[in-house]
Design an enzyme around this catalytic site. Structure first.
Site, PDB file in Angstrom:
ATOM      1  N   LYS A 104       0.818  -1.227   0.000  1.00 49.25           N
ATOM      2  CA  LYS A 104       0.000   0.000   0.000  1.00 49.25           C
ATOM      3  C   LYS A 104       0.843   1.263   0.000  1.00 49.25           C
ATOM      4  CE  LYS A 104      -0.851  -1.322   4.715  1.00 49.25           C
ATOM      5  NZ  LYS A 104      -0.305  -2.590   4.351  1.00 49.25           N
ATOM      6  N   VAL A 131      -5.525  -2.705   0.253  1.00 51.17           N
ATOM      7  CA  VAL A 131      -6.495  -1.985   1.084  1.00 51.17           C
ATOM      8  C   VAL A 131      -7.460  -2.956   1.751  1.00 51.17           C
ATOM      9  CG1 VAL A 131      -8.353  -0.269   1.110  1.00 51.17           C
ATOM     10  CG2 VAL A 131      -6.378   0.057  -0.384  1.00 51.17           C
ATOM     11  N   GLY A 133      -7.251  -5.695   3.511  1.00 51.01           N
ATOM     12  CA  GLY A 133      -7.025  -7.147   3.550  1.00 51.01           C
ATOM     13  C   GLY A 133      -7.943  -7.953   2.661  1.00 51.01           C
ATOM     14  N   ILE A 135     -11.182  -7.701   2.212  1.00 51.14           N
ATOM     15  CA  ILE A 135     -12.399  -7.044   1.707  1.00 51.14           C
ATOM     16  C   ILE A 135     -12.174  -6.601   0.266  1.00 51.14           C
ATOM     17  CG2 ILE A 135     -14.020  -5.135   2.049  1.00 51.14           C
ATOM     18  CD1 ILE A 135     -13.212  -5.078   4.987  1.00 51.14           C
ATOM     19  N   GLY A 186      -0.219 -10.317  18.268  1.00 51.75           N
ATOM     20  CA  GLY A 186       0.327 -10.199  16.922  1.00 51.75           C
ATOM     21  C   GLY A 186      -0.398  -9.198  16.039  1.00 51.75           C
ATOM     22  N   LYS A 204      -3.840   3.720   2.764  1.00 47.06           N
ATOM     23  CA  LYS A 204      -5.006   3.019   2.215  1.00 47.06           C
ATOM     24  C   LYS A 204      -6.068   4.009   1.748  1.00 47.06           C
ATOM     25  CE  LYS A 204      -4.216  -0.956   5.274  1.00 47.06           C
ATOM     26  NZ  LYS A 204      -4.535  -1.454   6.627  1.00 47.06           N
ATOM     27  N   GLY A 304      -4.367 -10.698   7.904  1.00 52.99           N
ATOM     28  CA  GLY A 304      -4.345 -12.145   8.078  1.00 52.99           C
ATOM     29  C   GLY A 304      -3.838 -12.824   6.828  1.00 52.99           C
TER      30      GLY A 304
END
Lengths: 428, 428
Positions: A104, A131, A133, A135, A186, A204, A304
């Site tokens: 990004k 941007v 993750g 979605i 984390g 983002k 993730g």
């Protein structure tokens, strides 16, 4: 048709990409009519142990092994640092290889330049994973709102800060303790500045602004405030008035004829009844307001291994289709227009203001006089005793501009016995 | 490049389409490189007054005016009834015109046949507006989750019933009064059966299942329960246990190796903390669970002139791109696979059960014995006195199958002094 993929980087996202390509190979082949095969990976550290996928491709540390490999048509860059990624992507595009990246910072700062190189070489450059993750917000903006005039994009686009704010709200943790918990889980790095100071969200938001408004803002065009100054008391007061506190990236058209754009990353008070208020912990959400579509929200995991890898995969399958149809080289985002950056006087919002004032006769009279002089009026007020003979005044205002707020800030700074403890915008 | 559009229907959605095409012509031209121009509209009732757009095209009542017009490349069918729409679409496709429709009943029941005709004629057939109004869920499933294995799609996809349930919950209206309010606000038709009995949601869920799982279920393959039997007491009890009541369409893979699919429309208890529980009134939302992406939700307006028209516009701009690139004729959904329809024993869920039982010694012993015999165990129980010397027993169960529930239903039906007043699934 076989399509060869070269990976720069085999960290969290890179391993996830390989794993999904291997696990779902049949389904991908059936749906795209192509076989996506990892042919090579280049990594920084050859010593690192790699698990979670079948290691049926060479791993080296020489970029040329991918760049000069004629079997590789698509490069996935998930290696990281700005300058290294820039060179990899530029060299790959120039070698007429399609590129997918999740970087990004790079896309936000030098995206336009790379998009031009991709176009000149007739190849695709996609970056859905950059941007929010998992979605699929960029492809949705590009494919489903082409004909709509978007008035605002607002997002919870930094999972770390949303996790911290959620913990401060629901488990009454202090900022320091919530940050510690995020680090333990984390969700936050050892040096969390990039996340909690709002820079990650700012990058983002720049990319979201490219897609939603066709503008190309620089980092300097943004107002960026992080969550580091938020106190438990601010959050408690906001909650008592019916609001959650969220770090939002907000880009919206403002001013006469909506010809200007205001872009900021800041903590906002969001009414508990608003869908954005229900986005908890490390999750992300992007709200889109369009003239036609009204209000749409996309919600999901903002980070993730596999969610982010799935966004890379959606880029890969779209490139595969472009290769199969012989239609590559069109920019991910086709929207371009000029909008002025909003002036402080055009940036209107209701405000949540906390003032600490010496608890003496006439103090509150003096404070209210300052706001009257700045033409800012209150909708709600609450005064409570604070420490050391001071009073804590929490005020919600009617819409006021950044210019008006600047006046108040200066006035208060020059006055004795009064302190502007906090000032946040209210989202509506 | 000019692209001519012919409209069948100038009602709510049709007028919205014309309005957006006219208002945003410049932006659409800039972004797609094509000019989308309405050339003709065919309507059922020529006498009706048309407002809200510039009337710069002929309006007639003869389908041939569009079908035989060589300037028209795309047909928008928003006229309505099943048989009429089928003929219009089939004739248009056969005349090698691309088609956009919002007709969910038709696509759900005869979509496969029409898709084949489109493919045979090398033209596009898109229907984003058929599911969840302004929410771009079909294109997202087709373009962004191609490489993911979806395990469940669950949606609030009927605005009428969601409005009624919201009003029953937040304003404590009875079902009858909430329905009346929905009718007054234009959210429910004079005969609301199609919405409140679950059929509208069922058609949409069939289309969602096509895209998410590649299956082609018939209406008979679905379990369909509406909201007409829901009582205020059921909703109050659900609320007290921490759940909202929502009419959900749920399609999910179940059984060994997840090789079966369970598809049902039913009232579900949704935990207040779940994003679906925050979808109020006439809004819609679709939740997607994927192996890689985790949990994603798209939220927005499920109906309305402009939101639905915006979905038609997204189809139109995508067809425009296909025409410009000379790549039309690919199906909207490329996913095909065979999954068995789940057996009752494979349909597992926690349950919310309400039993009315004569308040006599041993009654509760007899009830609990029935559940023990069916191997259904409780997680929560609440007993309160009800009318006429009966007791109202509300139970939340651990996961139980439809087969187990059938046993209980039969047992209770054959017993004296006990009545199964309500039985809903709990969403998790």
């Amino acid at each position: 048709m076989d399509i060869g993929i070269g990976l720069f980087g085999l960290g969290t996202v890179g391993s996830g990409v390989v794993k999904i390509l291997q696990d779902n190979a049949d389904q991908i082949a059936k749906r795209t009519g192509t076989h996506l095969l990892v042919k090579h990976a280049v990594v920084n550290n050859l010593e690192k142990k790699r698990t979670g996928f079948i290691n049926n491709f060479p791993i080296t540390n020489d970029a040329k092994d991918i760049l000069n490999n004629p079997e590789i048509q698509i490069v996935v860059e998930v290696m990281g640092t700005l300058d290294q990624a820039y060179k990899i992507i530029k060299d790959s595009l120039t070698a007429k290889k399609h590129v997918v990246t999740a970087n990004k910072d790079l896309i936000a700062s030098r995206g336009q330049e790379l998009v031009a190189i991709a176009e000149a070489n007739g190849v695709d450059l996609f970056f859905e994973a950059a941007v929010a993750g998992g979605i699929p917000i960029l492809r949705t903006l590009a494919n489903s709102f082409t004909a709509d005039e978007i008035s605002r994009v607002a997002g919870i686009i930094n999972g770390t800060s949303n996790f911290i704010l959620t913990q401060m709200t629901t488990n009454k943790l202090s900022y320091a303790n919530a940050l510690q918990l995020a680090q333990k889980k984390g969700f936050a790095e050892a040096d969390p500045t990039n996340d909690v100071a709002g820079f990650d969200a700012a990058y983002k938001l720049i990319i979201l602004s490219n897609f939603a408004f066709g503008v190309q803002p620089a980092l300097d065009d943004l107002t960026i405030n992080g969550i580091t100054h938020l106190t438990d008391a601010d959050i408690e007061d906001a909650n008592a008035f019916g609001y959650a506190v969220k770090l939002l990236g907000v880009a919206q058209r403002v001013g006469q004829d909506a010809n200007a754009i205001s872009i900021d990353v800041s903590p906002y008070l969001v009414p508990f009844t608003h869908p954005l208020a229900t986005v908890h912990n490390e999750n992300n959400a992007v709200l889109v307001n369009g003239e036609s579509v009204g209000e749409i929200m996309l919600y999901g995991p903002g980070a993730g291994e596999l969610p982010t890898a799935n966004s890379v995969l959606s880029d890969l399958t779209n490139i595969a289709t472009d290769i199969a149809l012989n239609t590559p080289g069109r920019p991910f985002n086709s929207f371009n227009q000029n909008l002025d950056i909003a002036k402080p006087s055009q940036r209107l919002s209701r405000r949540f203001i906390v003032i600490e004032v010496d608890d003496t006769p006439g103090a509150m009279y003096s404070v209210t006089g300052m706001f009257a002089a700045a033409k800012i009026s209150f909708s709600d007020l609450k005064q409570t005793p604070a420490a050391n003979g001071t009073a804590r005044l929490v005020a919600l205002t009617h819409p006021a501009s950044d210019a008006q707020l600047n006046v108040i800030q200066t006035t208060i700074r020059n006055a004795d016995g009064i302190n502007l403890a906090a000032e946040y915008k209210i989202f509506s």
